[in-house]
Design a protein around this motif. Structure first.
Motif, PDB file in Angstrom:
ATOM      1  N   LEU A 174       8.128   3.457  -2.946  1.00 28.41           N
ATOM      2  CA  LEU A 174       7.613   2.647  -2.112  1.00 28.41           C
ATOM      3  C   LEU A 174       9.034   1.921  -1.156  1.00 28.41           C
ATOM      4  CD1 LEU A 174       5.131   1.380  -1.467  1.00 28.41           C
ATOM      5  CD2 LEU A 174       5.686  -0.389  -3.433  1.00 28.41           C
ATOM      6  N   GLY A 175       8.440   1.887   0.013  1.00 28.90           N
ATOM      7  CA  GLY A 175       9.689   1.430   0.943  1.00 28.90           C
ATOM      8  C   GLY A 175       9.282   0.478   1.899  1.00 28.90           C
ATOM      9  N   GLY A 176       9.796  -0.455   2.568  1.00 37.28           N
ATOM     10  CA  GLY A 176       9.147  -1.246   3.631  1.00 37.28           C
ATOM     11  C   GLY A 176       9.557  -2.635   3.271  1.00 37.28           C
ATOM     12  N   LYS A 177       9.968  -3.380   4.300  1.00 38.20           N
ATOM     13  CA  LYS A 177      10.837  -4.540   4.120  1.00 38.20           C
ATOM     14  C   LYS A 177       9.863  -5.823   3.589  1.00 38.20           C
ATOM     15  CE  LYS A 177      14.187  -4.051   7.508  1.00 38.20           C
ATOM     16  NZ  LYS A 177      14.339  -3.976   9.180  1.00 38.20           N
ATOM     17  N   CYS A 178       8.528  -5.670   3.833  1.00 29.32           N
ATOM     18  CA  CYS A 178       7.781  -6.767   3.182  1.00 29.32           C
ATOM     19  C   CYS A 178       7.279  -6.699   2.029  1.00 29.32           C
ATOM     20  CB  CYS A 178       6.454  -7.043   4.290  1.00 29.32           C
ATOM     21  SG  CYS A 178       7.274  -7.815   5.649  1.00 29.32           S
ATOM     22  N   VAL A 179       7.865  -5.662   0.917  1.00 35.03           N
ATOM     23  CA  VAL A 179       7.554  -5.528  -0.197  1.00 35.03           C
ATOM     24  C   VAL A 179       8.755  -6.019  -1.271  1.00 35.03           C
ATOM     25  CG1 VAL A 179       6.548  -3.729  -2.121  1.00 35.03           C
ATOM     26  CG2 VAL A 179       6.137  -3.514   0.651  1.00 35.03           C
ATOM     27  N   SER A 180       8.267  -6.830  -2.046  1.00 31.97           N
ATOM     28  CA  SER A 180       9.452  -7.503  -3.075  1.00 31.97           C
ATOM     29  C   SER A 180       9.604  -6.574  -4.328  1.00 31.97           C
ATOM     30  CB  SER A 180       9.294  -8.659  -3.474  1.00 31.97           C
ATOM     31  OG  SER A 180       7.965  -8.673  -4.394  1.00 31.97           O
ATOM     32  N   PRO A 181      10.618  -6.320  -4.778  1.00 31.00           N
ATOM     33  CA  PRO A 181      10.907  -5.550  -6.173  1.00 31.00           C
ATOM     34  C   PRO A 181      10.333  -5.889  -7.199  1.00 31.00           C
ATOM     35  CG  PRO A 181      13.081  -6.290  -5.047  1.00 31.00           C
ATOM     36  CD  PRO A 181      12.053  -6.832  -4.405  1.00 31.00           C
ATOM     37  N   SER A 182       9.807  -7.466  -7.337  1.00 30.90           N
ATOM     38  CA  SER A 182       9.178  -7.748  -8.387  1.00 30.90           C
ATOM     39  C   SER A 182       7.687  -7.270  -8.449  1.00 30.90           C
ATOM     40  CB  SER A 182       9.248  -9.370  -8.715  1.00 30.90           C
ATOM     41  OG  SER A 182       8.629  -9.820  -7.411  1.00 30.90           O
ATOM     42  N   ALA A 183       6.979  -7.226  -7.075  1.00 28.65           N
ATOM     43  CA  ALA A 183       5.776  -7.007  -6.801  1.00 28.65           C
ATOM     44  C   ALA A 183       5.624  -5.408  -7.101  1.00 28.65           C
ATOM     45  CB  ALA A 183       5.341  -7.039  -5.307  1.00 28.65           C
ATOM     46  N   CYS A 184       6.596  -4.638  -6.892  1.00 29.23           N
ATOM     47  CA  CYS A 184       6.604  -3.110  -7.370  1.00 29.23           C
ATOM     48  C   CYS A 184       6.659  -2.885  -8.766  1.00 29.23           C
ATOM     49  CB  CYS A 184       7.854  -2.466  -6.415  1.00 29.23           C
ATOM     50  SG  CYS A 184       7.790  -2.623  -4.987  1.00 29.23           S
ATOM     51  N   ASN A 185       7.369  -3.880  -9.520  1.00 23.87           N
ATOM     52  CA  ASN A 185       7.057  -3.524 -11.008  1.00 23.87           C
ATOM     53  C   ASN A 185       5.932  -3.788 -11.346  1.00 23.87           C
ATOM     54  OD1 ASN A 185       9.802  -3.134 -11.170  1.00 23.87           O
ATOM     55  ND2 ASN A 185      10.406  -5.051 -11.539  1.00 23.87           N
ATOM     56  N   ILE A 186       5.018  -4.691 -10.738  1.00 26.20           N
ATOM     57  CA  ILE A 186       3.671  -4.923 -11.279  1.00 26.20           C
ATOM     58  C   ILE A 186       2.918  -4.075 -10.949  1.00 26.20           C
ATOM     59  CG2 ILE A 186       1.755  -6.563 -10.852  1.00 26.20           C
ATOM     60  CD1 ILE A 186       3.920  -8.839 -10.214  1.00 26.20           C
ATOM     61  N   ILE A 187       2.845  -3.452  -9.683  1.00 32.33           N
ATOM     62  CA  ILE A 187       2.136  -2.111  -9.368  1.00 32.33           C
ATOM     63  C   ILE A 187       2.410  -0.930  -9.998  1.00 32.33           C
ATOM     64  CG2 ILE A 187       1.781  -0.624  -7.090  1.00 32.33           C
ATOM     65  CD1 ILE A 187       2.320  -2.919  -5.133  1.00 32.33           C
ATOM     66  N   GLY A 188       3.441  -0.849 -10.442  1.00 33.54           N
ATOM     67  CA  GLY A 188       3.977   0.404 -11.215  1.00 33.54           C
ATOM     68  C   GLY A 188       4.270   1.636 -10.475  1.00 33.54           C
ATOM     69  N   VAL A 189       5.252   1.577  -9.547  1.00 30.32           N
ATOM     70  CA  VAL A 189       5.678   2.621  -8.946  1.00 30.32           C
ATOM     71  C   VAL A 189       7.046   3.064  -9.449  1.00 30.32           C
ATOM     72  CG1 VAL A 189       4.718   2.088  -6.347  1.00 30.32           C
ATOM     73  CG2 VAL A 189       7.174   1.047  -7.166  1.00 30.32           C
ATOM     74  N   ASP A 190       7.678   4.266  -9.251  1.00 34.59           N
ATOM     75  CA  ASP A 190       8.978   4.813  -9.808  1.00 34.59           C
ATOM     76  C   ASP A 190      10.260   4.290  -9.186  1.00 34.59           C
ATOM     77  OD1 ASP A 190       7.503   6.597 -12.023  1.00 34.59           O
ATOM     78  OD2 ASP A 190       6.856   7.506 -10.067  1.00 34.59           O
ATOM     79  N   ALA A 191       9.850   3.743  -7.851  1.00 35.50           N
ATOM     80  CA  ALA A 191      11.335   3.310  -7.204  1.00 35.50           C
ATOM     81  C   ALA A 191      10.905   2.720  -6.020  1.00 35.50           C
ATOM     82  CB  ALA A 191      12.244   4.367  -6.979  1.00 35.50           C
ATOM     83  N   TYR A 192      11.598   1.633  -5.728  1.00 34.34           N
ATOM     84  CA  TYR A 192      11.575   0.861  -4.535  1.00 34.34           C
ATOM     85  C   TYR A 192      12.901   0.748  -3.694  1.00 34.34           C
ATOM     86  CZ  TYR A 192      11.121  -3.151  -1.542  1.00 34.34           C
ATOM     87  OH  TYR A 192      11.637  -3.974  -0.616  1.00 34.34           O
ATOM     88  N   THR A 193      12.668   0.804  -2.604  1.00 35.34           N
ATOM     89  CA  THR A 193      14.223   0.713  -1.728  1.00 35.34           C
ATOM     90  C   THR A 193      13.606   0.692  -0.100  1.00 35.34           C
ATOM     91  OG1 THR A 193      16.192   1.346  -1.059  1.00 35.34           O
ATOM     92  CG2 THR A 193      14.586   3.009  -1.609  1.00 35.34           C
ATOM     93  N   THR A 194      14.485  -0.166   0.446  1.00 37.94           N
ATOM     94  CA  THR A 194      14.542  -0.349   1.836  1.00 37.94           C
ATOM     95  C   THR A 194      15.777   0.414   2.669  1.00 37.94           C
ATOM     96  OG1 THR A 194      15.631  -2.426   1.798  1.00 37.94           O
ATOM     97  CG2 THR A 194      12.848  -2.635   2.119  1.00 37.94           C
ATOM     98  N   ASP A 195      16.627   0.934   1.460  1.00 36.84           N
ATOM     99  CA  ASP A 195      17.533   1.600   2.155  1.00 36.84           C
ATOM    100  C   ASP A 195      17.325   3.116   2.113  1.00 36.84           C
ATOM    101  OD1 ASP A 195      21.052   1.230   1.700  1.00 36.84           O
ATOM    102  OD2 ASP A 195      20.194   2.987   1.710  1.00 36.84           O
ATOM    103  N   LEU A 196      17.320   3.561   3.320  1.00 37.34           N
ATOM    104  CA  LEU A 196      16.728   5.027   3.633  1.00 37.34           C
ATOM    105  C   LEU A 196      17.846   6.277   2.728  1.00 37.34           C
ATOM    106  CD1 LEU A 196      15.638   4.884   7.371  1.00 37.34           C
ATOM    107  CD2 LEU A 196      14.336   4.710   5.132  1.00 37.34           C
TER     108      LEU A 196
END
Ligand code: B12
Length: 207
Positions: A174-196
């Motif tokens: 998942l990427g995109g500036k308006c998503v926080s790392p904690s929200a990503c943990n709750i959703i259950g994605v494998d990785a999150y970054t805004t750094d391409l």
């Protein structure tokens, strides 16, 4: 920070932006540098919008300026595409969100790293993500969410993948500036970054 370039983007001065970008590319700065600096200018446009000094037409103009820059031959040549494919990525911007500049750059970088990229575009519903995954059988699904409200449809997409038994068949980034790392943990994605570049490294580590 490249003050001249960032300021020209902030002022939506298309002519100067183009001139400075061409100048920087000729001076040996790479497409990634340009993309980062133009993004800083976009952040400033966003702030002016929040402050009520810029309007939706200005956001549209900012998007047009960025897209025109990405169309320059010198920018495109920074993303050469190898013929041998190392995996498939299905990419799209989540439902309700029309922002696609970050997604498009990430898609180009993935192609350049050797991935076959299936781009679903913007405003992609959970059902369309699932249909594309069934069809393309990707190794990875990359979702872009720039608007905070996109979090809801991203959540729905992951939930639908779980319900139809496809969640374990793919890695999700998942990427995109308006998503926080904690929200990503709750959703259950494998990785999150805004750094391409980091995002590309993560995808490479999965194949
Ligand atoms: C240009 C722009 C638009 C253009 C977009 C054009 C386009 N084709 O994309 C248009 C005019 C469509 C637009 C519309 C709106 N926008 Co707008 N927009 C912007 C602006 C100024 C720049 C966005 C941009 O392209 N940045 C440059 C790119 C490179 O950055 P990026 O997309 O974030 O991507 C980076 C990372 O997030 C990452 N990334 C992105 N996707 C992915 C995916 C993966 C897998 C990975 C690994 C990484 C990754 O990579 C990039 C590198 O860092 C931002 C301000 C800002 N600070 O960003 C506001 C902004 C995003 N918009 C905003 C708003 C409010 C809107 C509107 C709701 C306005 C309105 N009232 O209608 C609408 C929403 C329309 C919709 N349903 O989507 C807000 C969002 C607030 C929020 N928290 O939700 C912002 C932050 C402005 C602000 N400060 O208020 N917008």
């Amino acid at each position: 920070m490249d003050e001249i370039l960032v300021h020209a983007v902030e002022q939506l001065d298309e002519k100067t932006v183009k001139e400075v970008v061409i100048d920087r590319l000729q001076a040996g700065f790479g497409p990634l540098y340009i993309q980062e600096q133009v993004s800083l200018g976009m952040d400033k446009v966003g702030i002016l919008y929040e402050q009520g000094e810029y309007f939706i037409a200005d956001l549209i103009m900012a998007g047009v300026i960025f897209k025109d820059i990405l169309e320059l031959d010198e920018m495109k040549s920074g993303f050469s595409v190898p013929s041998e494919k190392i995996g498939t990525v299905v990419i799209g911007t989540a439902a309700g969100d029309l922002h696609d500049i970050g997604k498009n750059i990430f898609g180009s970088m993935l192609k350049s790293a050797g991935f076959n990229v299936v781009d679903l575009g913007v405003d992609v519903s959970p059902e369309d993500f699932c249909r594309a995954i069934l069809g393309a059988k990707p190794d990875i699904v990359a979702i872009s969410g720039v608007l905070t409200i996109a979090l809801e449809s991203i959540n729905a997409t992951i939930e639908l993948l779980r319900q139809v038994g496809m969640r374990d068949n793919v890695k999700v980034i998942l990427g995109g500036k308006c998503v926080s790392p904690s929200a990503c943990n709750i959703i259950g994605v494998d990785a999150y970054t805004t750094d391409l570049p980091e995002g590309v490294k993560i995808c490479l580590s999965w194949v």
